[in-house]
Scaffold this active site. Sequence first.
Site, PDB file in Angstrom:
ATOM      1  N   LYS A  42       0.848  -1.197   0.000  1.00 30.23           N
ATOM      2  CA  LYS A  42       0.000   0.000   0.000  1.00 30.23           C
ATOM      3  C   LYS A  42       0.883   1.245   0.000  1.00 30.23           C
ATOM      4  O   LYS A  42       2.096   1.157   0.256  1.00 30.23           O
ATOM      5  CB  LYS A  42      -0.909  -0.020   1.235  1.00 30.23           C
ATOM      6  N   ARG A 140     -11.118  -0.071  14.273  1.00 30.12           N
ATOM      7  CA  ARG A 140     -10.845   0.697  13.065  1.00 30.12           C
ATOM      8  C   ARG A 140     -11.712   0.135  11.932  1.00 30.12           C
ATOM      9  O   ARG A 140     -12.685   0.753  11.545  1.00 30.12           O
ATOM     10  CB  ARG A 140      -9.348   0.556  12.765  1.00 30.12           C
ATOM     11  N   TYR A 264      14.712  30.232   9.181  1.00 24.68           N
ATOM     12  CA  TYR A 264      13.475  30.981   9.451  1.00 24.68           C
ATOM     13  C   TYR A 264      13.211  31.046  10.947  1.00 24.68           C
ATOM     14  O   TYR A 264      13.276  30.029  11.634  1.00 24.68           O
ATOM     15  CB  TYR A 264      12.276  30.278   8.805  1.00 24.68           C
ATOM     16  N   MET A 317      11.340  24.413   2.999  1.00 27.92           N
ATOM     17  CA  MET A 317      10.619  23.601   2.021  1.00 27.92           C
ATOM     18  C   MET A 317      11.578  22.799   1.150  1.00 27.92           C
ATOM     19  O   MET A 317      11.386  21.607   0.913  1.00 27.92           O
ATOM     20  CB  MET A 317       9.732  24.489   1.140  1.00 27.92           C
TER      21      MET A 317
HETATM   22  C1  LIG Z   1      -0.234  -1.931   6.846  1.00 29.36           C
HETATM   23  C2  LIG Z   1      -0.789  -3.228   7.238  1.00 29.36           C
HETATM   24  C3  LIG Z   1       0.044  -4.350   7.390  1.00 29.36           C
HETATM   25  C4  LIG Z   1       1.554  -4.273   7.316  1.00 29.36           C
HETATM   26  O1  LIG Z   1       2.073  -3.825   8.530  1.00 29.36           O
HETATM   27  P1  LIG Z   1       3.656  -3.688   8.770  1.00 29.36           P
HETATM   28  O2  LIG Z   1       3.759  -3.320  10.197  1.00 29.36           O
HETATM   29  O3  LIG Z   1       4.116  -2.612   7.838  1.00 29.36           O
HETATM   30  O4  LIG Z   1       4.258  -5.009   8.432  1.00 29.36           O
HETATM   31  C5  LIG Z   1      -0.561  -5.571   7.628  1.00 29.36           C
HETATM   32  N1  LIG Z   1      -1.913  -5.682   7.750  1.00 29.36           N
HETATM   33  C6  LIG Z   1      -2.736  -4.607   7.636  1.00 29.36           C
HETATM   34  C7  LIG Z   1      -4.191  -4.802   7.801  1.00 29.36           C
HETATM   35  C8  LIG Z   1      -2.212  -3.354   7.390  1.00 29.36           C
HETATM   36  O5  LIG Z   1      -3.024  -2.290   7.296  1.00 29.36           O
END
Ligand SMILES: *Cc1c(COP(=O)(O)O)cnc(C)c1O
Length: 379
Positions: A42, A140, A264, A317
Amino acid sequence: MSSTPSASSNSAVLTINLAALRENWHTLDRLSGQAATGAVVKANAYGLGIETVVPTLIDAGCRHFFVAHLSEAVRVRALAPDADIFVLNGFFPDTGHTYLQHQLTPVLGSFAEMDEWRPLATEHRNIPPVALHFDTGLNRLGFAPYDGKEIAEAHRSGSLGFPIRLVMSHFVESEIEGSNVTARQCAEFDDLRMIFKDIPASLCNSSGIFLTPDSHYDLVRSGYALYGGHPLWSNSANPMSPVIRLEAPIIQTRLIPIGDSVGYGGFWTAARPTRLACLSLGYADGLPRGSESTTTRPGGYVIIGGVKCAMLGRVSMDLLIVDATDAPCHAVQRGSMATIIGDGLSIDCVGDNARTIGYDILVSLGHRFERRVIDQLGV
Ligand SMILES: *Cc1c(COP(=O)(O)O)cnc(C)c1O
């Protein structure tokens, strides 16, 4: 590596090592025993690039991919014609044709999603099977565990109306050794596993693979560790190989006297005559503003010529100012490179210094870096 590389342009350079990525997948696959080792890709493969990462993992032997968004799944399918591809963020009714066309598996977590999926399954014989997500503590996404019985019964009797490919849940704090929360989640998932006896199950993310060997089930879902992140919060050495390296060129240097301020807002003031180096990298490239040291709080650093150089003032930036006073002179030249990630400076450490986590650093990696892909261990 400790020689001083020179810049070929004013862009920072992100190097991605495919050999290390492959090695990390094999490390996790060995640890996972009988379970298949899936990859979570992802957020554009945690910032490294789906098109770079997926073919390498297929080459290593990976056959299961998880993404958050449907658009990411379509990109993975183009690279992985035979893999199982799971879409974690749920199903929306107008997208059924895309799931069908690309044979993607939605991860369903509510009765509403099941009701919307069912007509598709009735209409199309080649509908892909679904995964079911149960929420065992994050609050969640997912069904409540007590919904398991009813769903399993509908599945057994045929009234569910579609096949189930996977039953899964996700840990709250699997990176913490000896967590009671993790133990409770494992027990709760074990009960679900009994209810859905013949359906493959998946519980572990990266850290879970290390800390809960009894809970690998049929498929693990590794993300962060694949990309070189430390899967545990303990002080143990990171068992994963670093996959990325980030360097930025020095574009100007200057000497300032005691009392001069930097950046800054003048958040940092020199307490000694200081040699500054200004690097071509800023918060637009994903280095969080707030990573730097102020007069009152130590912060992050970069490495120049093997020496740690504190980030000063405020991250701008497009620019970062560092204290290069203690770095060897030959390395503090216009066009020489500073290391932001690499040379022992880990993504976890960069995240820590910015008061966030390494995950956040990875997925924020900038879009205008010059990206170099190498395929060689030990560099
Ligand atoms: C992102 C995610 C993972 C992977 O988790 P890591 O800690 O990056 O290995 C696995 N399962 C779900 C549902 C996730 O959202």
